[in-house]
Design a protein around this motif. Structure first.
Motif, PDB file in Angstrom:
ATOM      1  N   VAL A  24      -6.753  -6.026  -6.769  1.00  0.00           N
ATOM      2  CA  VAL A  24      -6.388  -4.704  -7.402  1.00  0.00           C
ATOM      3  C   VAL A  24      -7.739  -4.779  -8.400  1.00  0.00           C
ATOM      4  O   VAL A  24      -8.441  -3.538  -8.579  1.00  0.00           O
ATOM      5  CB  VAL A  24      -5.239  -4.450  -7.992  1.00  0.00           C
ATOM      6  N   LEU A  25      -7.565  -5.531  -9.415  1.00  0.00           N
ATOM      7  CA  LEU A  25      -8.625  -5.815 -10.358  1.00  0.00           C
ATOM      8  C   LEU A  25     -10.008  -5.703  -9.935  1.00  0.00           C
ATOM      9  O   LEU A  25     -11.098  -4.800 -10.384  1.00  0.00           O
ATOM     10  CB  LEU A  25      -8.565  -7.055 -11.405  1.00  0.00           C
ATOM     11  N   ILE A  26     -10.443  -6.499  -8.808  1.00  0.00           N
ATOM     12  CA  ILE A  26     -11.743  -6.406  -8.362  1.00  0.00           C
ATOM     13  C   ILE A  26     -12.133  -4.892  -7.731  1.00  0.00           C
ATOM     14  O   ILE A  26     -13.096  -4.631  -8.058  1.00  0.00           O
ATOM     15  CB  ILE A  26     -11.595  -7.602  -7.180  1.00  0.00           C
ATOM     16  N   THR A  79       1.165 -12.647  -4.372  1.00  0.00           N
ATOM     17  CA  THR A  79       1.164 -11.709  -5.302  1.00  0.00           C
ATOM     18  C   THR A  79       0.078 -11.842  -6.190  1.00  0.00           C
ATOM     19  O   THR A  79      -0.658 -10.900  -6.705  1.00  0.00           O
ATOM     20  CB  THR A  79       2.405 -11.587  -6.220  1.00  0.00           C
ATOM     21  N   LEU A  80      -0.309 -12.999  -6.648  1.00  0.00           N
ATOM     22  CA  LEU A  80      -1.430 -13.172  -7.354  1.00  0.00           C
ATOM     23  C   LEU A  80      -2.729 -12.834  -6.780  1.00  0.00           C
ATOM     24  O   LEU A  80      -3.678 -12.112  -7.424  1.00  0.00           O
ATOM     25  CB  LEU A  80      -1.411 -14.715  -7.795  1.00  0.00           C
ATOM     26  N   ALA A 140      -2.830  -9.252  -6.877  1.00  0.00           N
ATOM     27  CA  ALA A 140      -3.365  -8.531  -8.260  1.00  0.00           C
ATOM     28  C   ALA A 140      -4.873  -8.639  -8.624  1.00  0.00           C
ATOM     29  O   ALA A 140      -5.353  -7.831  -8.980  1.00  0.00           O
ATOM     30  CB  ALA A 140      -2.414  -9.453  -9.415  1.00  0.00           C
ATOM     31  N   LYS A 141      -5.175  -9.710  -8.082  1.00  0.00           N
ATOM     32  CA  LYS A 141      -6.704 -10.033  -8.290  1.00  0.00           C
ATOM     33  C   LYS A 141      -7.381  -9.035  -7.831  1.00  0.00           C
ATOM     34  O   LYS A 141      -8.553  -8.354  -7.963  1.00  0.00           O
ATOM     35  CB  LYS A 141      -7.271 -11.427  -7.715  1.00  0.00           C
ATOM     36  N   ASN A 184     -12.505  -2.378 -10.536  1.00  0.00           N
ATOM     37  CA  ASN A 184     -13.778  -2.501 -11.215  1.00  0.00           C
ATOM     38  C   ASN A 184     -15.018  -1.927 -10.318  1.00  0.00           C
ATOM     39  O   ASN A 184     -15.784  -1.398 -10.941  1.00  0.00           O
ATOM     40  CB  ASN A 184     -13.965  -3.915 -11.776  1.00  0.00           C
ATOM     41  N   PHE A 207     -17.053  -9.530 -14.689  1.00  0.00           N
ATOM     42  CA  PHE A 207     -16.335  -8.045 -14.754  1.00  0.00           C
ATOM     43  C   PHE A 207     -14.967  -8.260 -15.355  1.00  0.00           C
ATOM     44  O   PHE A 207     -14.618  -7.287 -16.008  1.00  0.00           O
ATOM     45  CB  PHE A 207     -16.314  -7.787 -13.417  1.00  0.00           C
ATOM     46  N   PHE A 229      -0.483 -10.123 -13.450  1.00  0.00           N
ATOM     47  CA  PHE A 229      -1.703  -9.467 -13.879  1.00  0.00           C
ATOM     48  C   PHE A 229      -2.560 -10.220 -14.857  1.00  0.00           C
ATOM     49  O   PHE A 229      -3.742 -10.161 -14.941  1.00  0.00           O
ATOM     50  CB  PHE A 229      -1.442  -7.973 -14.315  1.00  0.00           C
TER      51      PHE A 229
END
Lengths: 69, 540
Positions: free
Chosen positions: A40-42, A33-34, A37-38, A45, B404, B391
């Motif tokens: 998704v963020l990468i 899950t972590l 999540a990372k 961006n 970033f 998150f």
């Protein structure tokens, strides 16, 4: 700006899918899950365009078969 | 008491004194009565006194704020305090800072510098205990009174009822020597988040309550930590929670420890317990004393309207935010800054009463912005679901390795002034000029002939001419507009001209920009001033 590309865009769909699964091999559900999540963020961006991201978020939530948010 | 020395906040600073008004029958009428002698009420009183508006400040207490409370004061409020003659003292006493670090577990993941820019008179932030700011404001007010300005502060004067009539408000006031009444044309409620004025008028204060407790400990210690804002997510000394360390004057350090929702408040406030927590954070060899300890929960909420006929709300009585971002006292001071000149014009009958609705329009916009920012910070700092925690940790871990993710780290978005975009007093813009000084924004400081621009404007309407000419003075509908003519330096060009060769800026008495043009045009200026003198709300 905006307009999410909802047509096929990966030149190696099976290869991508395999790599995605391999990413999670040997990880606990919590660790996975972590990592997701990372990811998704990468990717968010990298896309950068807020309107495109909003369309993607909406599409993801819709396909989860729950109410729109 | 925790510390041995008697603190400034334990001394009566404006003790009760009998006023002749207490013997008046019928009651006397004042142009403005301010309820609450905190930073907002005192700022407003000083501003009005400087404009020769008679004003009385009432407070049910007689001392300054108990404990440090608001400690971070931003550049823009410092400029406002400068305009009122209190800025220098705050800077001298305060601890100037602009840098911060963010830690996750035991590692530093992020650091920032808010304003490394030297071309401003005032720094990004100072830390100063609220009781010092209030002390300086009370001293300034007393000095103005001694110099003959029509201002006074009355301690142990508790307002017990408010009766609104068409032309005035009647206040019933309790004192140690019994009750009396006064009338006011305008009442400004600056009596804080638990505003009794708001309760007396039965007005709503809606918003979001955050289910979390924070322990504030002000500790006195001789420590070698740098003058920076240090914020921890999930540190070893406070597992699963957050923590903050920040320096104040007199070797006082502010420590904030998140405790979670389900706690025994009374037990947590016991000095032994607090000391043990702080010792764990600072390490066994650090010696310290506790100055002040408090536990708070927080809320983000605002009134729908800050004006109810002749009663106007300013500061925490009108809007409340979580403390991350220092948006409470800073925005309250900006409320006072916005309101004072409008009250002056209305009382002088140069503008209609409705002008006060522009205070509501502009400061509601600011309150919403502050609530949005502080709510977002709070959601990041105290995740309320498993996924929001995941998150949050993903952001913090990524921020360590990758540039970033750093802008996503939210340990508080620190207070910046609001720009009154699309508000009814905000006028003509010019497309060639920079966005930072667009109409609605506060004037941005710059060095001008060994002085500071921010010291050369303010308190009056003003035309600022850059590389062009304007008349020395202009009179529009009895409103006097002063002039300042300067030559553009590189910094002035960057902040005010952009691609334009020249500019004429029209500034309000609160140093906010109303409109800007390439060259002076009297008719255009008159049109802008009419927004004020013929104010009729949105769409004028």
């Amino acid at each position: 700006m905006g307009t999410l590309n909802t047509f096929p865009n990966l030149n190696d769909p099976d290869g991508f899918y395999e790599e995605l699964l391999r990413l999670h091999e040997g990880l606990s559900e919590e660790e996975s899950t972590l990592v997701n999540a990372k990811l998704v963020l990468i990717l968010a961006n990298h896309i950068g365009d807020r309107a495109v991201i909003t369309e993607a978020l909406t599409l993801a939530r819709k396909s989860a078969n729950v109410d729109q948010f | 008491m925790l510390a041995n020395v008697k603190k400034i906040f334990e001394e009566p600073l404006y003790p009760y004194l009998r006023s002749v008004d207490q013997d008046e029958n019928p009651p006397v009428q004042k142009p403005v009565i301010i309820i609450g002698a905190g930073p907002v009420g005192l700022t407003l009183a000083i501003d009005l006194a400087l404009k020769d508006i008679q004003v009385v400040v009432l407070d049910d207490n007689e001392k300054v704020s108990f404990g440090s409370r608001a400690i971070c004061f931003a550049k823009r409020p410092l400029e406002i305090l400068d305009r009122l003659g209190v800025g220098e003292q705050c800077i001298e006493k305060g601890v100037t800072w602009s840098k911060g670090k963010v830690f996750f577990d035991e590692r530093q993941v992020y650091d920032f510098d808010l304003l490394p820019d030297p071309d401003h008179k005032r720094p990004a932030f100072i830390n100063l205990q609220q009781y010092y700011l209030e002390t300086f404001l009370v001293q300034r007010l007393e000095k103005l009174k001694a110099d003959g300005k029509p201002v006074e502060i009355r301690g142990k004067n508790k307002v017990t009822s408010i009766d609104q009539k068409d032309e005035f408000v009647i206040l019933q006031i309790d004192t140690p020597e019994g009750a009396y009444a006064m009338q006011a044309q305008w009442v400004v409620a600056c009596d804080g988040a638990a505003s009794s004025v708001r309760s007396m008028l039965a007005l709503e204060f809606q918003g979001r309550v955050f289910e979390d407790n924070f322990l504030i400990a002000d500790v006195v210690m001789d420590a070698k930590f740098p003058t920076e804002r240090w914020f921890w997510f999930d540190p070893p000394f406070n597992r699963g929670q957050s923590a903050l360390l920040h320096k104040q004057p007199d070797n006082v350090w502010r420590i904030d420890l998140q405790l979670g929702w389900d706690i025994d408040k009374e037990a947590e406030l016991k000095p032994e317990k607090v000391k043990a927590r702080v010792q764990k954070m600072l390490g066994d060899d650090v010696k310290f004393d506790l100055e002040w300890v408090s536990i708070y929960t927080f809320q983000c909420r605002a009134m729908e309207n800050f004006r109810h006929n002749r009663v106007i709300f300013a500061g925490d009585s009108a809007h409340q935010v979580s403390p991350f971002g220092a948006r409470g006292a800073n925005s309250g001071i900006a409320d006072a800054d916005n309101l004072a000149w409008k009250l002056k014009l209305v009382l002088d009958q140069l503008a209609p009463e409705e002008l006060l609705d522009s205070y509501v329009e502009e400061r509601v916009l600011a309150a919403r912005e502050n609530i949005l920012n502080s709510t977002r910070s709070t959601d990041f700092i105290t995740p309320k679901s498993k996924m929001s925690g995941i998150f949050r940790n993903a952001v913090l871990e990524l921020a360590e390795q990758s540039e970033f993710a750093r802008p996503l780290v939210n340990s508080g978005r620190l207070s910046v002034p609001s720009v009154y975009d699309k508000c009814s007093l905000t006028g003509k813009d010019h497309p060639d000029m920079p966005a930072i000084t667009r109409p609605g924004a506060p004037a941005i400081d710059a060095p001008v002939d060994k002085k500071w621009l921010i010291d050369l404007v303010g308190n009056d309407f003003q035309l600022l001419a850059i590389n062009t000419k304007v008349p020395d003075m202009l009179q529009v509908n009895e409103i006097c507009i002063k002039s300042l003519i300067i030559e553009a330096t590189d910094i002035v060009r960057q902040r005010y001209l952009g691609n334009a060769k020249s500019a004429v800026y029209l500034l309000r008495p609160d140093q906010h920009i109303m409109a800007r043009w390439l060259e002076f045009d009297e008719q255009a200026v008159i049109q802008e001033i009419k927004r004020i003198t013929r104010y009729s709300g949105r769409g004028n």
